[in-house]
Design an enzyme around this catalytic site. Structure first.
Site, PDB file in Angstrom:
ATOM      1  N   ALA A  78      -5.468   0.207 -33.275  1.00 53.79           N
ATOM      2  CA  ALA A  78      -6.712  -0.296 -33.870  1.00 53.79           C
ATOM      3  C   ALA A  78      -6.816  -1.810 -33.732  1.00 53.79           C
ATOM      4  O   ALA A  78      -7.881  -2.347 -33.385  1.00 53.79           O
ATOM      5  CB  ALA A  78      -6.775   0.102 -35.340  1.00 53.79           C
ATOM      6  N   TYR A  79      -5.717  -2.502 -33.987  1.00 52.92           N
ATOM      7  CA  TYR A  79      -5.714  -3.965 -33.894  1.00 52.92           C
ATOM      8  C   TYR A  79      -5.982  -4.415 -32.460  1.00 52.92           C
ATOM      9  O   TYR A  79      -6.827  -5.282 -32.207  1.00 52.92           O
ATOM     10  CB  TYR A  79      -4.373  -4.498 -34.385  1.00 52.92           C
ATOM     11  CG  TYR A  79      -4.238  -5.996 -34.331  1.00 52.92           C
ATOM     12  CD1 TYR A  79      -5.006  -6.812 -35.154  1.00 52.92           C
ATOM     13  CD2 TYR A  79      -3.336  -6.592 -33.459  1.00 52.92           C
ATOM     14  CE1 TYR A  79      -4.882  -8.196 -35.109  1.00 52.92           C
ATOM     15  CE2 TYR A  79      -3.195  -7.972 -33.406  1.00 52.92           C
ATOM     16  CZ  TYR A  79      -3.971  -8.767 -34.236  1.00 52.92           C
ATOM     17  OH  TYR A  79      -3.842 -10.133 -34.186  1.00 52.92           O
TER      18      TYR A  79
END
Length: 252
Positions: free
Chosen positions: A159-160
């Protein structure tokens, strides 16, 4: 016959640095101030840390002011730029160091956490870049932040890394959209860097393993990254535009 006397007035260069109260953002604010720029330190929640950053800069002879602004909120970011323009006469450098990190395997990540991550890292980068594109003076620069995890593809960072991939995509497009303005747009992508956020929750063995990824056998420091930003913001960085600089000690 009278002679007209023309006096040259030196214009103070000024920077807006979001996430400027701690970590890399604080090191960037400190370095830009040391290079002679007045700095508007943007922060979200840590008023004490922001005040401390401003006090540091002023104690060293620089000019600085702290402004609370959630980078994802257009009106708050606009107010941050308003303050910089009012206090310092304009904005020449924009550095968006504000960011959020949530780590989990893709299959396990809570989607509310994903939304919060994207709100800060994607929407926030867009809002700050948008204000920068509207306001930065001729000869200025906009610097966003990504991560060298995009090259490492480390499990747990899906996600990051995805959020920072969006920032990298924005960089070259905005640089090209600002044709004719003499404004550069770049992204800095640090590798493992010894900030409180990065070190939190990691044991000594993990930290040592991450340091060993670089042939220089150490983690980066916030000052290492600030030096890269200072280069991009200074006269020697004018021909670097639309790029992603991976400041990572050869980790990737």
């Amino acid at each position: 016959m009278s002679k007209e006397i023309i006096v040259a007035v030196e214009t103070t260069r000024a920077a807006v640095v979001t996430g400027g109260s701690r970590g890399i953002g604080r090191a960037v604010a400190r370095r830009l101030a040391a290079d002679g720029l007045a700095v508007a330190v943007g922060y979200t929640s840590r008023e004490d840390a922001a005040a401390s950053a401003v006090a540091e800069i002023r104690a060293a002879g620089g000019a600085a002011v702290a402004v609370r602004a959630d980078v994802a909120e257009e009106e708050q970011v606009a107010a941050l730029f308003d303050t910089a323009e009012r206090e310092f006469g304009g904005v020449d450098v924009v550095v968006n160091a504000a960011g959020r990190m949530v780590l989990a395997p893709v299959a396990e990540l809570d989607l509310d956490a994903l939304d919060a991550l994207h709100r800060t890292n994607i929407r926030g980068a867009f809002v700050v870049s948008q204000q920068g594109a509207r306001r930065v003076r001729t000869g200025g620069t906009i610097v966003n932040f990504s991560t060298s995890v995009l090259g490492l593809s480390t499990p747990g960072y899906g996600a990051y890394a995805a959020s920072k991939g969006a920032v990298e995509a924005l960089t070259l497009i905005l640089a090209r959209e600002l044709r004719g303005r003499d404004v550069t747009v770049n992204t800095v992508a640090p590798g493992p860097t010894a900030t409180d956020l990065f070190l939190d929750g990691k044991d000594d063995r993990t930290i040592a393993a991450l340091a060993a990824l670089s042939p220089q056998d150490r983690l980066g420091t916030p000052e290492d990254i600030a030096a890269v930003v200072a280069f991009l913001a200074g006269p020697d960085g004018r021909w670097v535009n639309g790029q992603v600089l991976r400041a990572n000690g050869a980790v990737v």
